[in-house]
Design a protein around this motif. Structure first.
Motif, PDB file in Angstrom:
ATOM      1  N   ALA A 169       0.827  -1.205   0.000  1.00  0.00           N
ATOM      2  CA  ALA A 169       0.000   0.000   0.000  1.00  0.00           C
ATOM      3  C   ALA A 169       0.865   1.260   0.000  1.00  0.00           C
ATOM      4  O   ALA A 169       0.501   2.266  -0.617  1.00  0.00           O
ATOM      5  CB  ALA A 169      -0.932   0.003   1.206  1.00  0.00           C
ATOM      6  N   GLU A 170       2.011   1.192   0.685  1.00  0.00           N
ATOM      7  CA  GLU A 170       2.935   2.324   0.718  1.00  0.00           C
ATOM      8  C   GLU A 170       3.792   2.386  -0.539  1.00  0.00           C
ATOM      9  O   GLU A 170       4.592   3.313  -0.675  1.00  0.00           O
ATOM     10  CB  GLU A 170       3.853   2.209   1.940  1.00  0.00           C
ATOM     11  N   LYS A 171       3.664   1.403  -1.404  1.00  0.00           N
ATOM     12  CA  LYS A 171       4.469   1.269  -2.631  1.00  0.00           C
ATOM     13  C   LYS A 171       5.968   1.208  -2.316  1.00  0.00           C
ATOM     14  O   LYS A 171       6.799   1.748  -3.031  1.00  0.00           O
ATOM     15  CB  LYS A 171       4.160   2.407  -3.608  1.00  0.00           C
ATOM     16  N   ASN A 172       6.285   0.533  -1.229  1.00  0.00           N
ATOM     17  CA  ASN A 172       7.664   0.349  -0.795  1.00  0.00           C
ATOM     18  C   ASN A 172       8.185  -0.958  -1.406  1.00  0.00           C
ATOM     19  O   ASN A 172       8.108  -2.026  -0.801  1.00  0.00           O
ATOM     20  CB  ASN A 172       7.727   0.311   0.736  1.00  0.00           C
ATOM     21  N   VAL A 173       8.725  -0.854  -2.606  1.00  0.00           N
ATOM     22  CA  VAL A 173       9.117  -2.044  -3.374  1.00  0.00           C
ATOM     23  C   VAL A 173      10.265  -2.794  -2.702  1.00  0.00           C
ATOM     24  O   VAL A 173      10.252  -4.026  -2.639  1.00  0.00           O
ATOM     25  CB  VAL A 173       9.508  -1.647  -4.825  1.00  0.00           C
ATOM     26  N   GLY A 174      11.238  -2.064  -2.168  1.00  0.00           N
ATOM     27  CA  GLY A 174      12.401  -2.708  -1.548  1.00  0.00           C
ATOM     28  C   GLY A 174      12.021  -3.578  -0.359  1.00  0.00           C
ATOM     29  O   GLY A 174      12.415  -4.747  -0.279  1.00  0.00           O
TER      30      GLY A 174
END
Length: 88
Positions: free
Chosen positions: A40-45
């Protein structure tokens, strides 16, 4: 109420297994919740790091019989699909 020795033992075993399965199910739900938060936070790492851990927990849950095999496959498929979408 159970009267025989074996039925009393079965009650004890059932209580132990219920507690273990409850803990396992909550661990699966927690791992999926963390993964969904990263997505949801678009934190891919972080999501990529978390993916293998979540897959491992979900697969173990399916192996133990806490969740069904198709449910595990569905969770894994949806999480990886969402990760792939935000990574692109």
């Amino acid at each position: 109420m159970a009267n025989t020795v074996t039925s009393l033992k079965r009650v004890r075993i059932t209580e132990r297994r219920t507690a273990a399965n409850r803990a396992r199910r909550s661990r699966i739900k927690g791992a999926i919740k963390v993964m969904r938060k990263f997505l949801a936070e678009k934190n891919v790492g972080e999501a990529t790091k978390q993916l293998t851990a979540v897959f491992s927990i979900v697969d173990r849950g399916a192996k133990w019989g806490v969740i069904k095999k198709n449910s595990a496959a569905r969770y894994k498929s949806r999480l990886s699909r969402r990760l792939k979408a935000i990574a692109a």
